[in-house]
Design a protein around this motif. Structure first.
Motif, PDB file in Angstrom:
ATOM      1  N   LEU A  40       0.548  12.788  -2.421  1.00 20.51           N
ATOM      2  CA  LEU A  40       1.882  13.187  -2.851  1.00 20.51           C
ATOM      3  C   LEU A  40       2.267  14.329  -1.926  1.00 20.51           C
ATOM      4  O   LEU A  40       1.785  15.445  -2.084  1.00 20.51           O
ATOM      5  CB  LEU A  40       1.880  13.647  -4.307  1.00 20.51           C
ATOM      6  CG  LEU A  40       1.261  12.692  -5.338  1.00 20.51           C
ATOM      7  CD1 LEU A  40       1.209  13.336  -6.699  1.00 20.51           C
ATOM      8  CD2 LEU A  40       2.021  11.397  -5.385  1.00 20.51           C
ATOM      9  N   GLY A  41       3.106  14.040  -0.936  1.00 19.50           N
ATOM     10  CA  GLY A  41       3.337  15.059   0.079  1.00 19.50           C
ATOM     11  C   GLY A  41       4.708  15.016   0.706  1.00 19.50           C
ATOM     12  O   GLY A  41       5.609  14.330   0.233  1.00 19.50           O
ATOM     13  N   ALA A  52      -1.973   4.918  -3.243  1.00 21.28           N
ATOM     14  CA  ALA A  52      -0.525   5.043  -3.092  1.00 21.28           C
ATOM     15  C   ALA A  52      -0.167   6.313  -2.331  1.00 21.28           C
ATOM     16  O   ALA A  52      -0.861   7.328  -2.419  1.00 21.28           O
ATOM     17  CB  ALA A  52       0.160   5.048  -4.456  1.00 21.28           C
ATOM     18  N   VAL A  53       0.925   6.236  -1.588  1.00 23.46           N
ATOM     19  CA  VAL A  53       1.426   7.375  -0.825  1.00 23.46           C
ATOM     20  C   VAL A  53       2.885   7.570  -1.220  1.00 23.46           C
ATOM     21  O   VAL A  53       3.687   6.642  -1.113  1.00 23.46           O
ATOM     22  CB  VAL A  53       1.311   7.117   0.694  1.00 23.46           C
ATOM     23  CG1 VAL A  53       1.901   8.259   1.482  1.00 23.46           C
ATOM     24  CG2 VAL A  53      -0.137   6.882   1.084  1.00 23.46           C
ATOM     25  N   ILE A  54       3.210   8.770  -1.695  1.00 22.29           N
ATOM     26  CA  ILE A  54       4.583   9.106  -2.070  1.00 22.29           C
ATOM     27  C   ILE A  54       4.983  10.301  -1.225  1.00 22.29           C
ATOM     28  O   ILE A  54       4.387  11.376  -1.350  1.00 22.29           O
ATOM     29  CB  ILE A  54       4.681   9.430  -3.575  1.00 22.29           C
ATOM     30  CG1 ILE A  54       4.130   8.271  -4.404  1.00 22.29           C
ATOM     31  CG2 ILE A  54       6.121   9.743  -3.956  1.00 22.29           C
ATOM     32  CD1 ILE A  54       3.992   8.588  -5.884  1.00 22.29           C
ATOM     33  N   ALA A 114      -0.871  -0.191  -6.153  1.00 26.41           N
ATOM     34  CA  ALA A 114      -1.949   0.227  -5.268  1.00 26.41           C
ATOM     35  C   ALA A 114      -1.509   0.082  -3.816  1.00 26.41           C
ATOM     36  O   ALA A 114      -0.896  -0.916  -3.431  1.00 26.41           O
ATOM     37  CB  ALA A 114      -3.196  -0.610  -5.526  1.00 26.41           C
ATOM     38  N   ASN A 115      -1.794   1.099  -3.019  1.00 28.90           N
ATOM     39  CA  ASN A 115      -1.512   1.149  -1.583  1.00 28.90           C
ATOM     40  C   ASN A 115      -0.029   1.093  -1.221  1.00 28.90           C
ATOM     41  O   ASN A 115       0.309   0.859  -0.060  1.00 28.90           O
ATOM     42  CB  ASN A 115      -2.272   0.052  -0.839  1.00 28.90           C
ATOM     43  CG  ASN A 115      -3.759   0.242  -0.956  1.00 28.90           C
ATOM     44  OD1 ASN A 115      -4.261   1.335  -0.791  1.00 28.90           O
ATOM     45  ND2 ASN A 115      -4.471  -0.834  -1.281  1.00 28.90           N
ATOM     46  N   ALA A 116       0.850   1.319  -2.180  1.00 25.02           N
ATOM     47  CA  ALA A 116       2.287   1.340  -1.888  1.00 25.02           C
ATOM     48  C   ALA A 116       2.628   2.618  -1.132  1.00 25.02           C
ATOM     49  O   ALA A 116       2.008   3.659  -1.324  1.00 25.02           O
ATOM     50  CB  ALA A 116       3.092   1.271  -3.181  1.00 25.02           C
ATOM     51  N   VAL A 117       3.633   2.531  -0.272  1.00 25.38           N
ATOM     52  CA  VAL A 117       4.144   3.700   0.436  1.00 25.38           C
ATOM     53  C   VAL A 117       5.582   3.904  -0.021  1.00 25.38           C
ATOM     54  O   VAL A 117       6.471   3.129   0.333  1.00 25.38           O
ATOM     55  CB  VAL A 117       4.070   3.516   1.970  1.00 25.38           C
ATOM     56  CG1 VAL A 117       4.670   4.718   2.670  1.00 25.38           C
ATOM     57  CG2 VAL A 117       2.626   3.309   2.409  1.00 25.38           C
ATOM     58  N   GLY A 177       4.165  -2.436  -2.234  1.00 28.05           N
ATOM     59  CA  GLY A 177       4.284  -2.799  -0.831  1.00 28.05           C
ATOM     60  C   GLY A 177       4.410  -1.623   0.114  1.00 28.05           C
ATOM     61  O   GLY A 177       4.429  -0.474  -0.274  1.00 28.05           O
ATOM     62  N   VAL A 178       4.476  -1.991   1.427  1.00 27.80           N
ATOM     63  CA  VAL A 178       4.598  -1.003   2.492  1.00 27.80           C
ATOM     64  C   VAL A 178       5.737  -1.438   3.404  1.00 27.80           C
ATOM     65  O   VAL A 178       5.620  -2.476   4.054  1.00 27.80           O
ATOM     66  CB  VAL A 178       3.297  -0.916   3.322  1.00 27.80           C
ATOM     67  CG1 VAL A 178       3.435   0.094   4.444  1.00 27.80           C
ATOM     68  CG2 VAL A 178       2.121  -0.580   2.431  1.00 27.80           C
TER      69      VAL A 178
END
Length: 182
Positions: A106-107, A130-132, A146-149, A162-163
């Motif tokens: 989370l960045g 996940a990346v937010i 899972a693994n969503a951006v 998804g990405v």
């Protein structure tokens, strides 16, 4: 916040983590709560508490792989489900009853805008990996796959997968009048 308030919050976090004090997620949240509490203590009494906080923060970061600085805002009953690779930016806001799993970030998106961190509303479920990033708001009850951006806002109750993440609206169960066990 008084010492009694700190103890009550840590006890609530302990219950949220299944009353298991050995869980790295609970220990990290407890260190975070201590770090927030110690900022309300006057000098010179804060200095030894700061040494203790820095030790606890680094222990959680280096041993458990969970980085949660005291400058973030974390609501009640937040659960860090699994250890490893969790990075939370210091300006991030995490709402009540959120669940964060391993390898989540989370960045911020740019070093030019260090205050543009994510805001997670209540009851957000963040999947593993996940990346937010950036100044995005994740609505109440939303789920991040899972693994969503995630680079854009996610409406309440939606699913982001998804990405880069695409948003899928979903119906929320009607929980009016239902009390959940604590």
């Amino acid at each position: 916040m008084t010492l009694g308030d700190l103890c009550r919050r840590i006890k609530a976090d302990w219950r949220a983590h299944g009353q298991d004090w050995t869980k790295p997620g609970f220990r990290t949240i407890a260190a975070y709560r201590f770090g927030v509490w110690r900022m309300g203590v006057r000098q010179p009494f804060r200095a030894p508490l700061s040494v203790l906080y820095v030790w606890a923060f680094r222990w959680c970061r280096n041993i458990y792989g969970i980085e949660l600085p005291y400058t973030a805002t974390v609501g009640v009953d937040v659960v860090i489900e699994h250890q490893g690779g969790i990075v939370v930016h210091g300006s991030t806001v995490i709402g009540d009853r959120c669940i964060i799993r391993q390898n989540c970030t989370l960045g911020v998106r740019s070093l030019d805008r260090l205050q543009d961190a994510p805001v997670l509303m209540a009851d957000v479920n963040v999947g593993a990996g996940a990346v937010i990033l950036g100044r995005v708001t994740i609505g109440a009850g939303a789920a991040i796959g899972a693994n969503a951006v995630v680079l854009t806002d996610v409406p309440a109750g939606a699913l982001a997968i998804g990405v880069p993440a695409t948003i899928r609206l979903r119906a929320l169960p009607d929980t009016a009048g239902v009390s959940l066990p604590r």
